[in-house]
Write an enzyme that holds these catalytic residues in place. Structure first.
Site, PDB file in Angstrom:
ATOM      1  N   TRP A   1       0.824  -1.228   0.000  1.00  0.00           N
ATOM      2  CA  TRP A   1       0.000   0.000   0.000  1.00  0.00           C
ATOM      3  C   TRP A   1       0.845   1.259   0.000  1.00  0.00           C
ATOM      4  O   TRP A   1       0.506   2.251  -0.641  1.00  0.00           O
ATOM      5  CB  TRP A   1      -0.984  -0.005   1.170  1.00  0.00           C
ATOM      6  CG  TRP A   1      -1.885  -1.189   1.114  1.00  0.00           C
ATOM      7  CD1 TRP A   1      -2.032  -2.157   2.063  1.00  0.00           C
ATOM      8  CD2 TRP A   1      -2.765  -1.571   0.041  1.00  0.00           C
ATOM      9  NE1 TRP A   1      -2.923  -3.108   1.651  1.00  0.00           N
ATOM     10  CE2 TRP A   1      -3.392  -2.774   0.426  1.00  0.00           C
ATOM     11  CE3 TRP A   1      -3.077  -1.014  -1.205  1.00  0.00           C
ATOM     12  CZ2 TRP A   1      -4.311  -3.432  -0.400  1.00  0.00           C
ATOM     13  CZ3 TRP A   1      -3.994  -1.671  -2.029  1.00  0.00           C
ATOM     14  CH2 TRP A   1      -4.591  -2.858  -1.621  1.00  0.00           C
TER      15      TRP A   1
ATOM     16  N   ASP B   1      -3.002   6.240   6.116  1.00  0.00           N
ATOM     17  CA  ASP B   1      -3.971   5.331   5.495  1.00  0.00           C
ATOM     18  C   ASP B   1      -4.411   4.346   6.583  1.00  0.00           C
ATOM     19  O   ASP B   1      -3.633   3.501   7.008  1.00  0.00           O
ATOM     20  CB  ASP B   1      -3.276   4.597   4.329  1.00  0.00           C
ATOM     21  CG  ASP B   1      -4.159   3.533   3.679  1.00  0.00           C
ATOM     22  OD1 ASP B   1      -5.296   3.306   4.151  1.00  0.00           O
ATOM     23  OD2 ASP B   1      -3.696   2.911   2.697  1.00  0.00           O
TER      24      ASP B   1
ATOM     25  N   LYS C   1     -13.394  -2.336   4.289  1.00  0.00           N
ATOM     26  CA  LYS C   1     -12.686  -3.259   5.180  1.00  0.00           C
ATOM     27  C   LYS C   1     -13.453  -3.376   6.496  1.00  0.00           C
ATOM     28  O   LYS C   1     -13.925  -4.437   6.851  1.00  0.00           O
ATOM     29  CB  LYS C   1     -11.252  -2.779   5.430  1.00  0.00           C
ATOM     30  CG  LYS C   1     -10.466  -2.466   4.159  1.00  0.00           C
ATOM     31  CD  LYS C   1     -10.070  -3.727   3.404  1.00  0.00           C
ATOM     32  CE  LYS C   1      -9.623  -3.486   1.975  1.00  0.00           C
ATOM     33  NZ  LYS C   1      -8.500  -2.603   1.763  1.00  0.00           N
TER      34      LYS C   1
HETATM   35  C1  LIG Z   1      -7.682  -2.184   0.601  1.00  0.00           C
HETATM   36  C2  LIG Z   1      -6.679  -1.167   0.926  1.00  0.00           C
HETATM   37  C3  LIG Z   1      -6.362  -0.129   0.041  1.00  0.00           C
HETATM   38  C4  LIG Z   1      -6.994  -0.011  -1.336  1.00  0.00           C
HETATM   39  O1  LIG Z   1      -8.339   0.241  -1.221  1.00  0.00           O
HETATM   40  P1  LIG Z   1      -9.284   0.447  -2.511  1.00  0.00           P
HETATM   41  O2  LIG Z   1     -10.550   0.881  -1.867  1.00  0.00           O
HETATM   42  O3  LIG Z   1      -9.368  -0.847  -3.212  1.00  0.00           O
HETATM   43  O4  LIG Z   1      -8.692   1.513  -3.336  1.00  0.00           O
HETATM   44  C5  LIG Z   1      -5.453   0.812   0.447  1.00  0.00           C
HETATM   45  N1  LIG Z   1      -4.847   0.741   1.647  1.00  0.00           N
HETATM   46  C6  LIG Z   1      -5.126  -0.238   2.525  1.00  0.00           C
HETATM   47  C7  LIG Z   1      -4.450  -0.256   3.847  1.00  0.00           C
HETATM   48  C8  LIG Z   1      -6.046  -1.229   2.186  1.00  0.00           C
HETATM   49  O5  LIG Z   1      -6.330  -2.202   3.054  1.00  0.00           O
END
Ligand SMILES: *Cc1c(COP(=O)(O)O)cnc(C)c1O
Length: 361
Positions: A102, A172, A196
């Site tokens: 990520w 993030d 998530k």
């Molecule tokens: C899933 C995830 C992403 C990407 O998310 P999208 O919604 O598919 O763009 C980015 N960072 C983390 C930590 C993730 O778990």
């Protein structure tokens, strides 16, 4: 109808209570004679839904008044680009703590707009740990420091945050948002894709401090890509992900009603402990990352071989456990046990793991 235990990393399980409530309101939302999906986002009734979602999120997290809340689209992935476009705009450089896929993607996008400095990385051991944040040296002219709190793929999580002083920290939190209390004032900006731990795919939640919104006001960027445009329009510059925001709002209410984020953290610790304690005692399964870096949300582990991993996944079907396969980049196994995974799901998984270990002694 039987609900199953879904260990998916995302889109992931949602609280059953929330889904039932949404089902009851599906055809006729509180006497409106229509579904929330069919509603104008400019209607009074929808305005109330989005306002209430924001108010509940503010209460749940304790978001200070000098932060704005946005509900945008484009996933966490759009933020990889929006952040540098809007915020890597003073000295055109930023410091990154690299913990896997990520942050790699975030850095690749950031490089298009300025200088990326990797100030710490766990790449040397395939991201199986979290770099020490104590004593990190930041570039005093960095426009921000960037990190990813919980790495969904490897199953790692920061236990403390870097002290960045006057440099805004951007985080993030996609796969741990609302799994524990958040001290928002430590951050310049926090963001999370909803699918998530919070709601359906299609919504990205952003918490951004006023001075950073100010930073992007005069930039020559397309409207949708500017944070200030979304702030000025209350996340409704264009049609927002109306139904997704409504669902997130229901999850916020569920979290408030079930004791808030302190309580949620305790429950998540209790759930993860069942799985990690078993992994530590097992002579067959092995946890994939360092003890100090373990995530409460994504538990990664392995059997002694790829063949046995495959057999384990096959056997899991009998119990209707789904999505236990590790990420395609790492292999192995992964159980994502977000807020909505009941403790009974974790207990049931461990009992299958014991049975499997016994059969392969
Ligand atoms: C899933 C995830 C992403 C990407 O998310 P999208 O919604 O598919 O763009 C980015 N960072 C983390 C930590 C993730 O778990």
């Amino acid at each position: 109808m039987a609900r199953i235990y879904n260990f998916s990393a995302g889109p992931a399980m949602l609280p059953e209570e929330v889904l039932k409530e949404a089902a009851e309101e599906m055809l006729d939302y509180r006497g409106c004679g229509m579904s929330v999906m069919e509603m104008s986002h400019r209607s009074k009734v929808y305005q109330q839904i989005i306002d209430e979602a924001e108010a509940d999120l503010r209460e749940l997290v304790g978001i200070p008044d000098n932060y704005r809340v946005l509900f945008l689209q484009g996933g966490a992935t759009l933020q990889f680009g929006m952040i540098p476009m809007n915020l890597m705009t003073v000295n055109k450089k930023a410091d990154f703590i690299h913990t896997g896929v990520w942050t790699k993607k975030a850095m690749a996008d950031a490089k298009l707009f300025g200088q990326v400095n990797v100030i710490a990385s766990s790449e040397d051991r395939k991201f199986a740990y979290i770099p020490d944040v104590k004593g990190l040296k930041f570039d005093k002219d960095a426009d921000y420091v960037y990190m990813c709190d919980n790495n969904t793929i490897y199953g790692t999580k920061f236990k403390e945050y870097p002290e960045t002083g006057n440099i805004p920290l951007i985080c993030d939190m996609s796969s741990c948002f609302l799994s524990e209390p958040i001290d928002v004032k430590k951050f310049g900006m926090i963001y999370a894709g909803a699918q998530k731990n919070v709601g359906p795919a299609g919504v990205t939640i952003i918490i951004i401090r006023d001075d950073l919104v100010e930073r992007c006001k005069d930039l020559a960027l397309p409207a949708y890509l500017k944070y200030n445009i979304h702030v000025e329009n209350g996340s409704m510059y264009n049609t927002p992900a109306t139904y997704g925001i409504y669902m997130c709002g229901k999850v916020f209410k569920w979290l408030l009603k079930t004791g808030g984020l302190e309580k949620r953290k305790k429950l998540n610790e209790e759930k993860a402990k069942i799985l990690y304690d078993y992994l530590d005692s097992s002579k067959f399964f092995k946890a994939s990352v360092d003890k100090e870096a373990r995530s409460l949300m994504n538990v990664t582990f392995r059997t002694p071989s790829d063949e046995l991993d495959a057999e384990f996944l096959d056997g899991a079907k009998k119990y209707k456990f789904t999505n236990l396969k590790g990420h395609r980049s790492t292999g192995g196994l992964r159980a994502s046990i977000y807020n909505a995974m009941p403790i009974d799901g974790v207990k049931a998984l461990v009992s299958y793991m014991k049975e499997f270990e016994e059969a392969h002694k």
